[in-house]
Design a protein around this motif. Structure first.
Motif, PDB file in Angstrom:
ATOM      1  N   SER A   1       1.993   6.238  -7.250  1.00 42.72           N
ATOM      2  CA  SER A   1       0.915   7.075  -7.798  1.00 42.72           C
ATOM      3  C   SER A   1       1.237   8.545  -7.596  1.00 42.72           C
ATOM      4  CB  SER A   1      -0.418   6.695  -7.189  1.00 42.72           C
ATOM      5  OG  SER A   1      -0.453   7.034  -5.807  1.00 42.72           O
ATOM      6  N   GLY A   2       1.856   8.887  -6.475  1.00 43.44           N
ATOM      7  CA  GLY A   2       2.240  10.288  -6.245  1.00 43.44           C
ATOM      8  C   GLY A   2       3.306  10.746  -7.217  1.00 43.44           C
TER       9      GLY A   2
ATOM     10  N   VAL B   1       0.841  -1.209   0.000  1.00 50.05           N
ATOM     11  CA  VAL B   1       0.000   0.000   0.000  1.00 50.05           C
ATOM     12  C   VAL B   1       0.870   1.250   0.000  1.00 50.05           C
ATOM     13  CG1 VAL B   1      -1.632   1.334   1.409  1.00 50.05           C
ATOM     14  CG2 VAL B   1      -1.989  -1.114   1.064  1.00 50.05           C
ATOM     15  N   ALA B   2       1.923   1.264   0.796  1.00 44.41           N
ATOM     16  CA  ALA B   2       2.801   2.444   0.843  1.00 44.41           C
ATOM     17  C   ALA B   2       3.505   2.648  -0.493  1.00 44.41           C
ATOM     18  CB  ALA B   2       3.822   2.278   1.971  1.00 44.41           C
ATOM     19  N   SER B   3       3.985   1.546  -1.102  1.00 47.53           N
ATOM     20  CA  SER B   3       4.675   1.705  -2.385  1.00 47.53           C
ATOM     21  C   SER B   3       3.715   2.164  -3.481  1.00 47.53           C
ATOM     22  CB  SER B   3       5.389   0.401  -2.768  1.00 47.53           C
ATOM     23  OG  SER B   3       4.452  -0.634  -2.927  1.00 47.53           O
ATOM     24  N   MET B   4       2.475   1.686  -3.454  1.00 50.57           N
ATOM     25  CA  MET B   4       1.479   2.134  -4.444  1.00 50.57           C
ATOM     26  C   MET B   4       1.191   3.635  -4.279  1.00 50.57           C
ATOM     27  SD  MET B   4       0.613  -0.138  -6.504  1.00 50.57           S
ATOM     28  CE  MET B   4       0.673  -1.873  -6.738  1.00 50.57           C
ATOM     29  N   ASN B   5       1.119   4.107  -3.037  1.00 47.42           N
ATOM     30  CA  ASN B   5       0.904   5.542  -2.803  1.00 47.42           C
ATOM     31  C   ASN B   5       2.074   6.369  -3.314  1.00 47.42           C
ATOM     32  OD1 ASN B   5      -1.628   5.327  -1.641  1.00 47.42           O
ATOM     33  ND2 ASN B   5      -0.821   5.121   0.440  1.00 47.42           N
ATOM     34  N   ILE B   6       3.302   5.876  -3.069  1.00 47.25           N
ATOM     35  CA  ILE B   6       4.486   6.602  -3.541  1.00 47.25           C
ATOM     36  C   ILE B   6       4.532   6.601  -5.074  1.00 47.25           C
ATOM     37  CG2 ILE B   6       7.023   6.547  -3.618  1.00 47.25           C
ATOM     38  CD1 ILE B   6       6.903   5.481  -0.722  1.00 47.25           C
TER      39      ILE B   6
END
Length: 185
Positions: free
Chosen positions: A182-183, A175-180
């Motif tokens: 996408s950002g 989840v954290a890597s997907m947020n990074i």
């Protein structure tokens, strides 16, 4: 309260013994044959202290003209131990080996269980195989149990916890890597 009675020779307590290091009250030696050492949790449950008497009853009965009467033995609490594991502190009592022999009507110098302490607990399977092969030659009804066999529920719980924690941490990282990602995109 149901308990497991274990008999230890007084000479064993003088040596490097797991129980001798965990006595919180009283002494860890059987000064007379009717001494008993009980767990901290059991003592608190029953409201017992060092020097008080406790009555042990076992399921084996004596046949009398009045019917079957359970076997009793009154013992004096000489020590209280606290190992830190609830199962041991609430279910085990230690006494001189002659007390369980008399209660179970065993012959002198006979045992219904023998405990072997091994210096390397992680290699217990090797020792267990060696002992099993030796005792099977004596009698095929004899068997061995290791500390891992006795505490299998605890080991299984730790393995499940390890697997679940791995899964949770993996999901957090995803989840954290997907947020990074996408950002950045």
């Amino acid at each position: 309260q149901g308990v497991y009675i274990r008999g230890y020779e007084s000479s064993e307590f003088g040596k490097k013994n797991f129980l001798n290091n965990n006595i919180v009250s009283g002494v860890g030696v059987f000064e007379n044959p009717n001494d008993i050492i009980i767990g901290y949790v059991l003592a608190n449950k029953l409201g017992l202290n060092v020097g008080e008497k406790i009555k042990i009853a076992i399921p084996k009965t004596d046949k009398t003209i009045f019917g079957n009467i359970p076997r009793f033995k009154t013992l004096i609490i000489s020590g209280i131990f606290n190992i830190g594991m609830y199962e041991y502190d609430s279910n085990f009592v230690f006494t001189d080996p002659n007390v369980p022999r008399k209660l179970l009507m065993l012959k002198d110098n006979s045992y219904n269980k023998i405990e072997i302490l091994y210096e390397n607990p992680n290699k217990i399977e090797e020792l267990q195989k060696k002992i099993s092969t030796k005792i099977n030659l004596i009698d095929d009804k004899l068997y061995t149990l290791s500390w891992k066999d006795n505490n299998s529920s605890l080991i299984n719980a730790l393995n499940v916890e390890k697997n679940v924690m791995f899964l949770i941490l993996t999901l957090i990282i995803i989840v954290a890597s997907m947020n990074i990602i996408s950002g950045l995109i």
